[in-house]
Design an enzyme around this catalytic site. Structure first.
Site, PDB file in Angstrom:
ATOM      1  N   GLY A 143      -4.618  -0.583   3.813  1.00 21.70           N
ATOM      2  CA  GLY A 143      -4.603   0.863   3.720  1.00 21.70           C
ATOM      3  C   GLY A 143      -3.247   1.524   3.732  1.00 21.70           C
ATOM      4  CB  CYS A 151     -15.982  10.044 -26.648  1.00 24.77           C
ATOM      5  SG  CYS A 151     -15.301   9.183 -28.062  1.00 24.77           S
ATOM      6  N   GLY A 171      -3.668  -4.246   0.150  1.00 23.01           N
ATOM      7  CA  GLY A 171      -3.875  -4.444  -1.283  1.00 23.01           C
ATOM      8  C   GLY A 171      -2.894  -3.603  -2.087  1.00 23.01           C
ATOM      9  NE  ARG A 172      -3.839   2.679  -2.676  1.00 23.02           N
ATOM     10  CZ  ARG A 172      -4.675   2.920  -3.680  1.00 23.02           C
ATOM     11  NH1 ARG A 172      -4.204   3.099  -4.886  1.00 23.02           N
ATOM     12  NH2 ARG A 172      -5.969   2.989  -3.473  1.00 23.02           N
ATOM     13  NE  ARG A 219     -10.800   4.358  -6.960  1.00 27.00           N
ATOM     14  CZ  ARG A 219     -10.486   3.532  -5.975  1.00 27.00           C
ATOM     15  NH1 ARG A 219      -9.213   3.282  -5.697  1.00 27.00           N
ATOM     16  NH2 ARG A 219     -11.422   2.948  -5.257  1.00 27.00           N
ATOM     17  CE1 TYR A 223      -8.417  -0.964  -4.715  1.00 32.94           C
ATOM     18  CE2 TYR A 223      -6.111  -0.516  -4.244  1.00 32.94           C
ATOM     19  CZ  TYR A 223      -7.350  -0.977  -3.839  1.00 32.94           C
ATOM     20  OH  TYR A 223      -7.526  -1.440  -2.558  1.00 32.94           O
ATOM     21  CD  GLU A 277      -9.227  -7.117   5.841  1.00 35.63           C
ATOM     22  OE1 GLU A 277      -9.976  -7.952   6.365  1.00 35.63           O
ATOM     23  OE2 GLU A 277      -9.607  -5.950   5.563  1.00 35.63           O
TER      24      GLU A 277
HETATM   25  C1  LIG Z   1      -9.968  -1.819   0.110  1.00 32.78           C
HETATM   26  C2  LIG Z   1      -9.850  -2.594   1.351  1.00 32.78           C
HETATM   27  C3  LIG Z   1      -8.608  -3.080   1.752  1.00 32.78           C
HETATM   28  C4  LIG Z   1      -7.332  -2.781   1.015  1.00 32.78           C
HETATM   29  O1  LIG Z   1      -6.960  -1.444   1.011  1.00 32.78           O
HETATM   30  P1  LIG Z   1      -5.556  -1.008   0.397  1.00 32.78           P
HETATM   31  O2  LIG Z   1      -5.539   0.458   0.483  1.00 32.78           O
HETATM   32  O3  LIG Z   1      -5.520  -1.494  -1.006  1.00 32.78           O
HETATM   33  O4  LIG Z   1      -4.490  -1.660   1.224  1.00 32.78           O
HETATM   34  C5  LIG Z   1      -8.563  -3.860   2.887  1.00 32.78           C
HETATM   35  N1  LIG Z   1      -9.682  -4.150   3.606  1.00 32.78           N
HETATM   36  C6  LIG Z   1     -10.885  -3.689   3.248  1.00 32.78           C
HETATM   37  C7  LIG Z   1     -12.069  -4.043   4.066  1.00 32.78           C
HETATM   38  C8  LIG Z   1     -11.019  -2.895   2.124  1.00 32.78           C
HETATM   39  O5  LIG Z   1     -12.214  -2.419   1.783  1.00 32.78           O
END
Ligand SMILES: *Cc1c(COP(=O)(O)O)cnc(C)c1O
Length: 457
Positions: free
Chosen positions: A248, A367, A294-295, A331, A396, A292
């Site tokens: 997050g 479209c 990601g972004r 998005r 994403y 965890e």
């Molecule tokens: C989406 C998600 C993440 C990653 O979130 P980011 O904003 O991309 O860092 C980590 N853990 C869980 C459970 C998620 O659903």
């Protein structure tokens, strides 16, 4: 490596130019493509690992949904990361990328019994979302018995600390769908009882949300998980061995900017600093940790480039019609305020455009009228044949394509700078062919009256 490639911006500009020279953005054959900065992936993984205190037992499990391309996952694995997966497809992608079960974490609010059984049998970490799922895991743990490798099973708590700026990706509101609501009447006692009754329940999981969640709100959620874990351990010392604190970290602002840190958004080290202040017990070595992210690992490491096919003026509004739109940025098309994108203008040869700036819209090929990458944006005047470059789309965006209008998925190239000005490309995902588009549209079942009849006796 040449010092001129020391920044993402320099590498990106070199890659756009080289892609044009190499014919990867041919106006006819390949008017849109995506690119991944393989050097940047290494830098991001290194920054992530370096931000956490040495000596702590931390598994940085990259959230596969942010970019599930198998070669991207494999690159992250080679740089020492693990993988967090939330669906059967993501688990298959993680396996294909070569992650060992001990480096994989399975989350998801709707795991089937079969998914749970195979994950537990293989030794993949599992975070349980709700009490009904926990009852199912009870049965599986009893069935598997000693055949189960050292289980890494946790409960996902919803710390209910509040929503971030984007409700759709906030996960710790009072009524959010994820996890077990910690502050609901009776739940804390229920959860303590659940841990007391299950010596194999040894992890606590929390994920407060993605983009738009301030660091302090995130730390509040992590703090709630840690204090719950300590409460379990007060009555059963040593039971909870690990905290999975989710991801997050937001990606904000402009990595090209020379300004202060707000222009670049928070770093992994900023997150750790806030956690150290708000939740010191997280970092004192009493818990193993999983992250965890990601972004924050991948967003800056990818971009899209697309040709402008036409331009027009409509009701006084200048519009560039390009090949990149909602199919790569769903998005941003549907919720542009929450998901703004930067757009850069390059000339037909791939160099940053020197045209005079003008207010214009940048539209995609889908479209519906909302299929815009930018509205009323001041950019060098775009002309047919020019390129638009959309930076910070490594998480994403093109890795999570949207099939509206049956646009084929564009190719994805990895790139690495070689000598001055030269760039080496490798294919990470082939361009989708029109035959493949037909197959994913049920093309193999053309005669509806005569098709196979699944489930019929
Ligand atoms: C989406 C998600 C993440 C990653 O979130 P980011 O904003 O991309 O860092 C980590 N853990 C869980 C459970 C998620 O659903």
């Amino acid at each position: 490596m040449s010092p001129s490639f020391s920044t993402r911006t320099a590498r990106r500009d070199a890659a756009v130019r080289a892609a044009v020279v190499r014919g990867l953005l041919d106006p006819v054959a390949s008017p849109v493509a995506a690119f991944v900065d393989l050097t940047g992936i290494g830098e991001s993984a290194q920054a992530l690992r370096a931000a956490w205190p040495a000596g702590l037992d931390v598994l940085h499990a990259f959230a596969a949904k942010a970019n599930p391309l198998v070669p991207v996952l494999a690159a992250l694995r080679s740089h020492g990361l693990g993988c967090e997966v939330s669906s059967p497809g993501e688990l298959a992608q993680a396996r294909a990328a070569g992650f060992a079960p001990a480096r994989i974490v399975l989350d998801s609010p709707v795991k089937t019994r079969a998914e749970l059984a195979s994950a537990l049998a293989e030794g993949i970490a599992v975070n349980v979302d709700n009490l009904e799922e926990l009852a199912r895991v009870d049965d599986l743990v009893a069935e598997l018995g000693t055949r189960m490798p050292e289980p890494r099973i946790g409960l996902r708590l919803n710390p209910q600390v509040g929503l971030g700026g984007i409700e759709a990706v906030s996960t710790a509101g009072r009524t959010t769908k994820f996890g077990i609501a910690l502050a609901d009447p009776g739940n804390r006692e229920r959860l303590l009882t659940a841990y007391r009754a299950r010596p194999w329940l040894r992890w606590v999981h929390v994920h407060v949300g993605s983009q738009g969640v301030p660091l302090e709100l995130n730390a509040g959620g992590v703090g709630a998980a840690v204090s719950f874990a300590r409460e379990v351990n007060r009555s059963r010392p040593g039971q909870v061995v690990g905290i999975d604190l989710g991801g997050g970290l937001a990606v904000l602002g402009d990595d090209d900017a020379d300004g202060d840190h707000r222009d670049h958004g928070p770093s992994f080290a900023d997150h750790v600093a806030v956690l150290r202040r708000a939740v010191p017990e997280l970092l004192d070595g009493s818990f193993r940790l999983v992250t965890e992210y990601g972004r924050a690992v991948m967003a800056r490491n990818g971009f899209v480039a697309a040709r402008v096919e036409y331009t027009k003026t409509s009701g006084g509004r200048r519009i560039a019609l390009t090949h990149a739109g909602a199919q790569l940025a769903a998005r941003s098309a549907y919720a542009p305020e929450a998901w703004p994108l930067r757009v850069l203008a390059h000339d037909s040869e791939g160099r940053p455009s020197g045209a005079a700036p003008e207010v214009q819209d940048v539209a995609g090929p889908c479209c519906f009228s909302g299929d815009l990458l930018a509205r009323e944006r001041l950019l060098p005047r775009l002309s047919a044949g020019d390129l638009v470059v959309v930076p910070d789309t490594g998480a994403y965006y093109f890795s999570a394509p949207y099939h509206y209008n049956s646009l084929p998925m564009p190719p994805v190239y990895g790139f690495v700078p070689e000598a001055e000005g030269a760039v080496r490309f490798t294919i990470l995902r082939d361009a989708e062919t029109l035959d493949e588009v037909v197959v994913r549209s049920g093309g193999g079942h053309r005669d509806p009256g005569r098709g196979a009849s699944p489930g019929n006796p």
